[in-house]
Design a protein around this motif. Sequence first.
Motif, PDB file in Angstrom:
ATOM      1  N   ARG A  67     -11.808  -9.545 -12.281  1.00  0.00           N
ATOM      2  CA  ARG A  67     -10.649  -9.224 -13.063  1.00  0.00           C
ATOM      3  C   ARG A  67      -9.860 -10.653 -13.284  1.00  0.00           C
ATOM      4  NH1 ARG A  67      -8.910  -4.010 -14.679  1.00  0.00           N
ATOM      5  NH2 ARG A  67      -6.799  -4.567 -15.066  1.00  0.00           N
ATOM      6  N   VAL A  91      -8.048  -4.216   2.548  1.00  0.00           N
ATOM      7  CA  VAL A  91      -8.524  -3.177   1.264  1.00  0.00           C
ATOM      8  C   VAL A  91     -10.241  -3.275   1.417  1.00  0.00           C
ATOM      9  CG1 VAL A  91      -6.630  -3.666  -0.091  1.00  0.00           C
ATOM     10  CG2 VAL A  91      -8.550  -4.935  -0.158  1.00  0.00           C
ATOM     11  N   PRO A  92     -10.814  -2.459   0.967  1.00  0.00           N
ATOM     12  CA  PRO A  92     -12.461  -2.457   0.630  1.00  0.00           C
ATOM     13  C   PRO A  92     -12.757  -3.635  -0.033  1.00  0.00           C
ATOM     14  CG  PRO A  92     -11.406  -0.115   0.022  1.00  0.00           C
ATOM     15  CD  PRO A  92     -10.263  -1.156   0.002  1.00  0.00           C
ATOM     16  N   ASP A 110      -3.332   0.013  -3.347  1.00  0.00           N
ATOM     17  CA  ASP A 110      -2.593  -1.059  -2.996  1.00  0.00           C
ATOM     18  C   ASP A 110      -2.161  -1.812  -4.167  1.00  0.00           C
ATOM     19  OD1 ASP A 110      -2.064  -3.365  -1.379  1.00  0.00           O
ATOM     20  OD2 ASP A 110      -3.795  -4.266  -1.783  1.00  0.00           O
ATOM     21  N   GLU A 145       1.005  -3.823  -7.045  1.00  0.00           N
ATOM     22  CA  GLU A 145       2.174  -4.941  -6.939  1.00  0.00           C
ATOM     23  C   GLU A 145       3.427  -4.290  -6.936  1.00  0.00           C
ATOM     24  OE1 GLU A 145       1.759  -8.018  -7.036  1.00  0.00           O
ATOM     25  OE2 GLU A 145      -0.566  -8.260  -7.663  1.00  0.00           O
ATOM     26  N   GLN A 149     -13.405  -6.615  -7.266  1.00  0.00           N
ATOM     27  CA  GLN A 149     -13.097  -6.288  -8.483  1.00  0.00           C
ATOM     28  C   GLN A 149     -11.736  -7.080  -9.036  1.00  0.00           C
ATOM     29  OE1 GLN A 149     -14.472  -4.739 -11.029  1.00  0.00           O
ATOM     30  NE2 GLN A 149     -16.156  -3.814  -9.816  1.00  0.00           N
ATOM     31  N   ARG A 150     -10.754  -7.064  -7.947  1.00  0.00           N
ATOM     32  CA  ARG A 150      -9.575  -7.643  -8.222  1.00  0.00           C
ATOM     33  C   ARG A 150      -9.825  -9.133  -8.492  1.00  0.00           C
ATOM     34  NH1 ARG A 150      -5.227  -6.982  -3.355  1.00  0.00           N
ATOM     35  NH2 ARG A 150      -5.622  -4.853  -4.007  1.00  0.00           N
ATOM     36  N   THR A 189     -12.984  -3.137  -3.662  1.00  0.00           N
ATOM     37  CA  THR A 189     -11.759  -3.397  -4.369  1.00  0.00           C
ATOM     38  C   THR A 189     -11.416  -4.881  -4.680  1.00  0.00           C
ATOM     39  OG1 THR A 189     -11.037  -1.133  -3.662  1.00  0.00           O
ATOM     40  CG2 THR A 189      -9.351  -2.942  -4.085  1.00  0.00           C
ATOM     41  N   MET A 190     -11.583  -5.337  -3.583  1.00  0.00           N
ATOM     42  CA  MET A 190     -11.222  -7.068  -3.560  1.00  0.00           C
ATOM     43  C   MET A 190     -12.243  -7.780  -4.623  1.00  0.00           C
ATOM     44  SD  MET A 190      -8.926  -9.078  -2.814  1.00  0.00           S
ATOM     45  CE  MET A 190      -7.937  -8.810  -1.387  1.00  0.00           C
ATOM     46  N   GLU A 207     -10.990   1.641  -8.380  1.00  0.00           N
ATOM     47  CA  GLU A 207     -11.526   0.276  -7.603  1.00  0.00           C
ATOM     48  C   GLU A 207     -11.984  -0.843  -8.525  1.00  0.00           C
ATOM     49  OE1 GLU A 207     -14.669   1.608  -4.806  1.00  0.00           O
ATOM     50  OE2 GLU A 207     -16.077   0.527  -6.273  1.00  0.00           O
ATOM     51  N   GLY A 208     -12.109  -0.475 -10.005  1.00  0.00           N
ATOM     52  CA  GLY A 208     -12.098  -1.388 -11.003  1.00  0.00           C
ATOM     53  C   GLY A 208     -10.765  -2.146 -11.029  1.00  0.00           C
ATOM     54  N   THR A 209      -9.846  -1.954 -11.042  1.00  0.00           N
ATOM     55  CA  THR A 209      -8.718  -2.560 -11.157  1.00  0.00           C
ATOM     56  C   THR A 209      -8.387  -3.222  -9.904  1.00  0.00           C
ATOM     57  OG1 THR A 209      -6.984  -0.656 -10.939  1.00  0.00           O
ATOM     58  CG2 THR A 209      -7.607  -0.948 -13.022  1.00  0.00           C
ATOM     59  N   GLY A 210      -9.113  -2.972  -8.963  1.00  0.00           N
ATOM     60  CA  GLY A 210      -8.767  -3.565  -7.753  1.00  0.00           C
ATOM     61  C   GLY A 210      -7.629  -3.247  -6.702  1.00  0.00           C
ATOM     62  N   GLU A 211      -7.207  -1.877  -7.142  1.00  0.00           N
ATOM     63  CA  GLU A 211      -6.328  -1.160  -6.500  1.00  0.00           C
ATOM     64  C   GLU A 211      -6.513  -0.005  -5.381  1.00  0.00           C
ATOM     65  OE1 GLU A 211      -2.753  -1.554  -9.824  1.00  0.00           O
ATOM     66  OE2 GLU A 211      -4.290  -0.441 -10.453  1.00  0.00           O
ATOM     67  N   PHE A 212      -7.685   0.320  -5.285  1.00  0.00           N
ATOM     68  CA  PHE A 212      -8.324   1.446  -4.546  1.00  0.00           C
ATOM     69  C   PHE A 212      -8.205   1.204  -2.972  1.00  0.00           C
ATOM     70  CE2 PHE A 212     -11.528   4.298  -2.640  1.00  0.00           C
ATOM     71  CZ  PHE A 212     -10.835   5.417  -2.900  1.00  0.00           C
ATOM     72  N   VAL A 213      -7.865   1.969  -2.108  1.00  0.00           N
ATOM     73  CA  VAL A 213      -8.204   1.644  -0.507  1.00  0.00           C
ATOM     74  C   VAL A 213      -8.966   2.679  -0.182  1.00  0.00           C
ATOM     75  CG1 VAL A 213      -7.251   1.124   1.344  1.00  0.00           C
ATOM     76  CG2 VAL A 213      -6.115   0.057  -0.629  1.00  0.00           C
ATOM     77  N   LYS A 243       0.889  -0.977   0.066  1.00  0.00           N
ATOM     78  CA  LYS A 243       0.028   0.087  -0.111  1.00  0.00           C
ATOM     79  C   LYS A 243       1.000   1.271  -0.039  1.00  0.00           C
ATOM     80  CE  LYS A 243      -4.071  -2.094   2.090  1.00  0.00           C
ATOM     81  NZ  LYS A 243      -3.335  -3.232   2.594  1.00  0.00           N
TER      82      LYS A 243
END
Lengths: 135, 381
Positions: free
Chosen positions: B144, B133-134, A92, A94, B140-141, B137-138, A45-51, A3
Amino acid sequence: MTKYLLLKHYRGGPAPLCDTQMDQWAPEEVSAHLQYMGDFAARLEGTGEFVDGQALSPEGTFVRYDGEGRAPVTDGPFAETKDLIAGWMVIDVESYDRALELAAELSAAPGPRGEPLREWLEVRPFLSAPSTIAE
Amino acid sequence: MDEALLRTLTPTVICILVRRGADFAAAEDAVQEALVEGLRVWPDDLPRDPRGWLVTVAWRRFLDAARADSSRRRREERLQDEPAPGPAQGGDDALELYFRCAHPSLTPGSAVALTLRAVGGLTTRQIAQAYLVPEATMAQRISRAKRTVSGVRFDQLGDVGTVLRVLYLVFNEGYSGDVDLASEAIRLTRQLAASIDHEEVAGLLALMLLHHARRPARTDGGGRLVPLAEQDRSRWDTDLIAEGVDVVQTALACDRLGEYQAQAAIAALHADAPTADETDWVQIVEWYDELVRLTDSPVARLNRAVAVGEADGPRAGLAALEPLDPALPRHTAVAAYLHERDGDPATAARLYAEAARAASSLQERDHLTRQAARLNALLRD
């Protein structure tokens, strides 16, 4: 994954490329800027990287303990503190490179005349949990 | 108990849905919904046939989703015409699931999340909480990741090494939360070891067991990190150690050494020493030589320098450290330790403070700061 905090400063970073305050922009320029920030968060959020992402009021007060039974001592607000945090986003990701890439994208939010603002953002890693296998 | 059962059944039920004709992504979604439903209703009313219950609920959810998607209408009709499926067959499908979820086209973080959900049977919320993480977010991860691997053919699923790397990550970088990710990693590795005969799977399992055995001694009451040499060894879990040693010995006997077996052998040597002073550092250095040969990893070289410092004295350790890149994580901390052993507390204190500033974890930073403070206090006296 790690993060990172993307920190936006009102003051305290390197000299900004655009020194026109936002309240001097055209209203639609302000809207476009805010829209960009919102879209950016939604995309992460869509890419799974937003916190998390928050903006801070510029008004702040310093507080400290002043002994048992006494009210906390406050100081400020100071108009001229060296550093002033405007807000943050937590991501968050890689890799460190990915954090830089996203910070640069956020820094490209449009400013006056719709041109990228190229704001300086500070990128700082979170301290994480220690790994289980160390030796 | 119910939750553990649900987790165990998850991969099996996904495989059953896939065999009935659902694609992987849709099957996984449907089973996740059934799992969440199970977590809700099972505590009050445990079904007599839990697997059958899950299959029925998941299949219904799958059909609902397929029906809702008008573009799938024709395929749905075809599915309903299919004959009833037989019982779930052996472990091969479940094995395929491990490979798919760890596919090399996924980033490590995505592979971890997908593995925990589809193979581990954890809910998205639990995984999100574990990794701080929210939930959105998880979610979506994971979706994908599923899109990425959905179309991958079985013969393109990669090798067992990718699966082991994902399980290693779950174990090694697991954060805290309601779910004990270290135990979960062990469970999944155990399950994998039961369905595939591979020395490195056994090696990783042994490595996890041997490190997990030390967990009660690794932190003190206040959550402080206790270094290996100072751990109260009576708090190590001897059953886990015995099992770990047994698993790694069996694997080593096959004479196909790999990095996890070598690391497990090192952990076994530590576990074998009644006190830190009785550690067989000479043998540990030999295993690190093997590890360096197998992986050429700078981290292995760094750990080797520590072992050399113990086996042949701090000067030898510093000489082994010399050619390594100072930017390596923990390099400065290792240098500080070796300088202290070499009788140079001033240099050690300076390096400990420097290492604390570069530490990537809070516990490590605090530990290094205390080391610097301890030496600085000594130097003042």
